[in-house]
Design a protein around this motif. Sequence first.
Motif, PDB file in Angstrom:
ATOM      1  N   ALA A   1       6.767  -7.146   8.852  1.00 22.17           N
ATOM      2  CA  ALA A   1       5.826  -6.164   8.295  1.00 22.17           C
ATOM      3  C   ALA A   1       4.651  -6.814   7.574  1.00 22.17           C
ATOM      4  O   ALA A   1       3.543  -6.295   7.617  1.00 22.17           O
ATOM      5  N   ARG A   2       4.894  -7.947   6.915  1.00 23.05           N
ATOM      6  CA  ARG A   2       3.822  -8.515   6.093  1.00 23.05           C
ATOM      7  C   ARG A   2       2.534  -8.790   6.869  1.00 23.05           C
ATOM      8  O   ARG A   2       1.446  -8.395   6.424  1.00 23.05           O
TER       9      ARG A   2
ATOM     10  N   LYS B   1       1.277  -7.320   9.410  1.00 29.89           N
ATOM     11  CA  LYS B   1       0.626  -6.030   9.699  1.00 29.89           C
ATOM     12  C   LYS B   1       0.006  -5.457   8.420  1.00 29.89           C
ATOM     13  O   LYS B   1      -1.107  -4.934   8.422  1.00 29.89           O
ATOM     14  N   LEU B   2       0.761  -5.557   7.320  1.00 30.45           N
ATOM     15  CA  LEU B   2       0.254  -5.022   6.050  1.00 30.45           C
ATOM     16  C   LEU B   2      -1.007  -5.767   5.624  1.00 30.45           C
ATOM     17  O   LEU B   2      -1.975  -5.170   5.160  1.00 30.45           O
ATOM     18  N   GLU B   3      -0.993  -7.093   5.797  1.00 32.33           N
ATOM     19  CA  GLU B   3      -2.168  -7.873   5.388  1.00 32.33           C
ATOM     20  C   GLU B   3      -3.376  -7.536   6.241  1.00 32.33           C
ATOM     21  O   GLU B   3      -4.499  -7.458   5.750  1.00 32.33           O
ATOM     22  N   SER B   4      -3.151  -7.301   7.519  1.00 34.75           N
ATOM     23  CA  SER B   4      -4.240  -6.921   8.401  1.00 34.75           C
ATOM     24  C   SER B   4      -4.827  -5.565   7.955  1.00 34.75           C
ATOM     25  O   SER B   4      -6.045  -5.384   7.913  1.00 34.75           O
ATOM     26  N   LEU B   5      -3.946  -4.637   7.590  1.00 36.92           N
ATOM     27  CA  LEU B   5      -4.401  -3.322   7.143  1.00 36.92           C
ATOM     28  C   LEU B   5      -5.170  -3.427   5.818  1.00 36.92           C
ATOM     29  O   LEU B   5      -6.223  -2.792   5.644  1.00 36.92           O
ATOM     30  N   LEU B   6      -4.671  -4.248   4.904  1.00 36.62           N
ATOM     31  CA  LEU B   6      -5.369  -4.435   3.621  1.00 36.62           C
ATOM     32  C   LEU B   6      -6.773  -4.991   3.864  1.00 36.62           C
ATOM     33  O   LEU B   6      -7.753  -4.504   3.290  1.00 36.62           O
TER      34      LEU B   6
ATOM     35  N   VAL C   1       2.266  -1.704  -2.907  1.00 35.72           N
ATOM     36  CA  VAL C   1       3.075  -1.305  -4.054  1.00 35.72           C
ATOM     37  C   VAL C   1       4.406  -2.039  -3.922  1.00 35.72           C
ATOM     38  O   VAL C   1       5.181  -1.760  -3.022  1.00 35.72           O
ATOM     39  N   GLY C   2       4.637  -3.012  -4.782  1.00 30.32           N
ATOM     40  CA  GLY C   2       5.863  -3.815  -4.690  1.00 30.32           C
ATOM     41  C   GLY C   2       5.756  -4.865  -3.601  1.00 30.32           C
ATOM     42  O   GLY C   2       4.758  -4.943  -2.884  1.00 30.32           O
ATOM     43  N   GLN C   3       6.828  -5.642  -3.466  1.00 32.94           N
ATOM     44  CA  GLN C   3       6.862  -6.728  -2.487  1.00 32.94           C
ATOM     45  C   GLN C   3       6.857  -6.136  -1.075  1.00 32.94           C
ATOM     46  O   GLN C   3       7.706  -5.298  -0.763  1.00 32.94           O
ATOM     47  N   CYS C   4       5.905  -6.503  -0.256  1.00 33.08           N
ATOM     48  CA  CYS C   4       5.796  -5.967   1.106  1.00 33.08           C
ATOM     49  C   CYS C   4       5.690  -4.445   1.121  1.00 33.08           C
ATOM     50  O   CYS C   4       6.183  -3.791   2.034  1.00 33.08           O
ATOM     51  N   GLY C   5       5.090  -3.869   0.103  1.00 37.92           N
ATOM     52  CA  GLY C   5       4.960  -2.407   0.063  1.00 37.92           C
ATOM     53  C   GLY C   5       6.280  -1.702  -0.203  1.00 37.92           C
ATOM     54  O   GLY C   5       6.386  -0.495  -0.030  1.00 37.92           O
ATOM     55  N   TYR C   6       7.306  -2.454  -0.608  1.00 40.43           N
ATOM     56  CA  TYR C   6       8.662  -1.935  -0.811  1.00 40.43           C
ATOM     57  C   TYR C   6       8.961  -2.009  -2.302  1.00 40.43           C
ATOM     58  O   TYR C   6       9.472  -3.007  -2.784  1.00 40.43           O
ATOM     59  N   PRO C   7       8.570  -0.964  -3.037  1.00 44.15           N
ATOM     60  CA  PRO C   7       8.744  -1.039  -4.478  1.00 44.15           C
ATOM     61  C   PRO C   7      10.197  -0.921  -4.883  1.00 44.15           C
ATOM     62  O   PRO C   7      10.942  -0.147  -4.282  1.00 44.15           O
TER      63      PRO C   7
END
Length: 208
Positions: free
Chosen positions: A62-63, A65-70, A83-89
């Motif tokens: 996931a990371r 993909k998340l970084e690309s989206l950010l 929000v939280g580590q890897c968007g997993y609060p």
Amino acid sequence: MSIAQEITSYASDLFNVVGATKLTYGLNNLLIVGLETTPERDLDEFRRVNRDFKLYGFEKHARPKLESLLRFIHKQGFSAELVGQCGYPPRGEINLKEAAVCAGLGKWGKNTLVLHPRYSNRLRFMALRTDAPLEPLTSSLATREENPVCAGCTICLDTCPEKVLEPYRMPETVHCLANIARMTSKGDRLICCDICLRLCSTVSNEKS
Ligand code: B12
């Protein structure tokens, strides 16, 4: 195309589901994304590192993909952070299931997970906080009505080895075998109890 549509469309190329909600998080929107966990993309892979555990599956799959989206949202001139580590609060900060339900990404199932008509309980959710002008859904979708998929079905409750699952209610952490602290491990790889999920996944897929 509006900014909201551009961001949603970019996110939809990366993730299986995308939604936005305001929920109770002040002025910023929450962008909720979900990826399906599969044998090839095991998001439930946790690893023990010393006495701690690591979201190994999220970090690996996931990371990026998340970084690309950010990066995409920043390029449009808006703030965005996970929000939280890897968007997993961790517990308390955000109830990801409630956020997903509010964003229209599924409904609570009896086994307490959010069920999606196509991905059943195999979606794993992540949250990004952003000031981008998304089009958040209101929380009216977060109804506490019985999920039609679960009507008349108690397979998750019956199969729980500890008999601690109650409809729509999480058991105390110490009683659930999916509790990280009690998981058995194979080397540094932690094994979750997911019996209630595996059977539910089959049943709910057949129904939808
Ligand atoms: C703490 C936690 C756990 C603890 C739970 C301890 C506990 N007693 O809460 C433990 C370690 C046991 C655990 C286990 C698992 N977890 Co967990 N966990 C979390 C975490 C960090 C917080 C959950 C939480 O505290 N929720 C608070 C409770 C109160 O919320 P709730 O269950 O939504 O409660 C609502 C409903 O009950 C509703 N309600 C009340 N009455 C009624 C009646 C009806 C009819 C209806 C419809 C609704 C309803 O109102 C409540 C309040 O909104 C979240 C991530 C996050 N930040 O949200 C992940 C999360 C919930 N976990 C997740 C997963 C996948 C799992 C596991 C499968 C293990 C794994 N592979 O990761 C197991 C599943 C066990 C199970 N049967 O649910 C996913 C769920 C994805 C999904 N599709 O729903 C999340 C969202 C993580 C993610 N990033 O995707 N988890």
